[in-house]
Design a protein around this motif. Structure first.
Motif, mmCIF file in Angstrom:
data_model
loop_
_atom_site.group_PDB
_atom_site.id
_atom_site.type_symbol
_atom_site.label_atom_id
_atom_site.label_comp_id
_atom_site.label_asym_id
_atom_site.label_seq_id
_atom_site.Cartn_x
_atom_site.Cartn_y
_atom_site.Cartn_z
ATOM 1 N N GLY A 7 46.384 33.363 39.389
ATOM 2 C CA GLY A 7 47.818 33.171 39.290
ATOM 3 C C GLY A 7 48.677 34.017 40.204
ATOM 4 N N VAL A 8 49.779 33.438 40.581
ATOM 5 C CA VAL A 8 50.776 34.169 41.341
ATOM 6 C C VAL A 8 51.154 35.422 40.572
ATOM 7 C CG1 VAL A 8 53.142 34.061 42.240
ATOM 8 C CG2 VAL A 8 51.630 32.095 42.460
ATOM 9 N N PHE A 9 50.979 35.359 39.258
ATOM 10 C CA PHE A 9 51.230 36.522 38.416
ATOM 11 C C PHE A 9 50.448 37.734 38.909
ATOM 12 C CE2 PHE A 9 49.463 39.086 34.969
ATOM 13 C CZ PHE A 9 50.618 39.674 34.496
ATOM 14 N N VAL A 10 49.174 37.537 39.221
ATOM 15 C CA VAL A 10 48.335 38.640 39.677
ATOM 16 C C VAL A 10 48.868 39.195 40.989
ATOM 17 C CG1 VAL A 10 46.034 39.304 40.459
ATOM 18 C CG2 VAL A 10 46.293 37.810 38.478
ATOM 19 N N ALA A 11 49.185 38.315 41.923
ATOM 20 C CA ALA A 11 49.712 38.772 43.214
ATOM 21 C C ALA A 11 51.015 39.531 43.011
ATOM 22 C CB ALA A 11 49.937 37.582 44.138
ATOM 23 N N THR A 12 51.850 39.004 42.155
ATOM 24 C CA THR A 12 53.132 39.650 41.903
ATOM 25 C C THR A 12 52.940 40.996 41.218
ATOM 26 O OG1 THR A 12 54.153 37.490 41.684
ATOM 27 C CG2 THR A 12 55.370 39.354 40.781
ATOM 28 N N GLU A 34 42.201 43.059 36.633
ATOM 29 C CA GLU A 34 43.287 42.114 36.354
ATOM 30 C C GLU A 34 42.878 40.677 36.693
ATOM 31 O OE1 GLU A 34 46.871 40.649 35.009
ATOM 32 O OE2 GLU A 34 45.895 42.567 34.648
ATOM 33 N N VAL A 35 42.144 40.485 37.765
ATOM 34 C CA VAL A 35 41.653 39.148 38.115
ATOM 35 C C VAL A 35 40.799 38.606 36.972
ATOM 36 C CG1 VAL A 35 40.108 37.850 39.637
ATOM 37 C CG2 VAL A 35 41.755 39.452 40.618
ATOM 38 N N TYR A 36 39.855 39.413 36.496
ATOM 39 C CA TYR A 36 38.978 38.954 35.419
ATOM 40 C C TYR A 36 39.725 38.784 34.105
ATOM 41 C CZ TYR A 36 34.868 38.908 38.286
ATOM 42 O OH TYR A 36 33.959 38.581 39.255
ATOM 43 N N ARG A 37 40.708 39.609 33.840
ATOM 44 C CA ARG A 37 41.521 39.422 32.641
ATOM 45 C C ARG A 37 42.193 38.052 32.693
ATOM 46 N NH1 ARG A 37 46.186 38.890 30.807
ATOM 47 N NH2 ARG A 37 47.212 39.151 32.789
ATOM 48 N N HIS A 38 42.693 37.712 33.860
ATOM 49 C CA HIS A 38 43.362 36.420 34.013
ATOM 50 C C HIS A 38 42.373 35.261 33.890
ATOM 51 C CE1 HIS A 38 46.649 33.832 35.153
ATOM 52 N NE2 HIS A 38 45.805 33.200 35.946
ATOM 53 N N ILE A 39 41.208 35.383 34.508
ATOM 54 C CA ILE A 39 40.191 34.327 34.423
ATOM 55 C C ILE A 39 39.750 34.137 32.972
ATOM 56 C CG2 ILE A 39 37.846 33.649 35.066
ATOM 57 C CD1 ILE A 39 38.276 35.265 37.670
ATOM 58 N N ARG A 47 45.651 30.737 40.890
ATOM 59 C CA ARG A 47 46.078 30.464 42.267
ATOM 60 C C ARG A 47 45.802 31.718 43.075
ATOM 61 N NH1 ARG A 47 51.183 30.347 45.128
ATOM 62 N NH2 ARG A 47 50.812 28.979 46.884
ATOM 63 N N GLU A 48 45.070 31.565 44.127
ATOM 64 C CA GLU A 48 44.614 32.712 44.904
ATOM 65 C C GLU A 48 45.590 33.123 45.993
ATOM 66 O OE1 GLU A 48 41.050 33.570 48.022
ATOM 67 O OE2 GLU A 48 40.700 32.197 46.391
ATOM 68 N N PRO A 49 45.964 34.395 46.033
ATOM 69 C CA PRO A 49 46.713 34.841 47.207
ATOM 70 C C PRO A 49 45.757 34.830 48.392
ATOM 71 C CG PRO A 49 46.496 36.627 45.590
ATOM 72 C CD PRO A 49 45.785 35.435 45.041
ATOM 73 N N GLU A 87 33.695 30.250 31.854
ATOM 74 C CA GLU A 87 34.059 30.592 30.483
ATOM 75 C C GLU A 87 33.495 31.994 30.288
ATOM 76 O OE1 GLU A 87 32.612 29.211 26.189
ATOM 77 O OE2 GLU A 87 33.361 27.563 27.437
ATOM 78 N N ILE A 88 34.222 32.981 30.796
ATOM 79 C CA ILE A 88 33.673 34.329 30.847
ATOM 80 C C ILE A 88 34.057 35.163 29.625
ATOM 81 C CG2 ILE A 88 33.584 34.312 33.362
ATOM 82 C CD1 ILE A 88 35.926 36.287 33.327
ATOM 83 N N SER A 89 33.193 36.124 29.363
ATOM 84 C CA SER A 89 33.420 37.072 28.275
ATOM 85 C C SER A 89 32.688 38.361 28.607
ATOM 86 C CB SER A 89 32.907 36.493 26.949
ATOM 87 O OG SER A 89 31.509 36.265 27.030
#
Length: 158
Positions: A7-12, A34-39, A47-49, A87-89
């Protein structure tokens, strides 16, 4: 496929500014966490920066796109999850400095994806624009190194 898109959220969040601002990674471990938290939270909503890669890795992605000629390139999976679906954990992220090289850092993510354990190492390099992802590799049996797959493809059918 170019890897996970998040997400753009991560980039932001990591850039500390607006979605249009350049992604600036201040802390590689925090960025990967943060990337893995989002995934984990929203696996289909990412969405990848495109500005997180070192010039070397960026050039390899460009080469893969060029040689693919509009088709799927050599990377046909998401390198963040080592799969096409996720489907990560049980995510655990750690980091370590590279001995005698303060401008390089290795971040390791271990997790379970659809019941399968994974360990992926991310290799970061500090540039004047902040930390950039310079490579990634799966540390599991029949693993891969992102830069080699982008340039040379697979040695055998995966």
């Amino acid at each position: 496929m170019r890897g996970i898109v998040f997400g753009v959220f991560v980039a932001t969040l990591m850039a500390g500014g607006s979605a249009a601002a350049a992604t600036r990674i201040a802390d590689p471990e925090a960025f990967v966490r943060e990337v893995y938290r989002h995934i984990e939270k929203a696996p289909r909503d990412y969405r990848e920066p495109d500005d997180i890669y070192s010039p070397r890795l960026d050039a390899l992605f460009a080469l893969d796109r060029k040689e693919a000629g509009g088709e799927v390139g050599r990377i046909d999976f998401d390198f963040w999850t080592n799969a096409q679906d996720s489907e990560i954990s049980k995510v655990r992220v750690t980091s370590r400095a590279v001995e005698k090289a303060p401008s390089r850092e290795i971040v390791t993510a271990s997790f379970v994806n659809v019941g399968r354990p994974e360990i992926i190492a991310f290799y970061f390099e500090k540039t004047r624009d902040g930390w950039k992802l310079d490579d990634a590799s799966s540390l599991e049996k029949n693993g891969w190194t992102l830069s080699l797959v982008l340039k040379y493809g697979w040695l055998d059918e995966q």
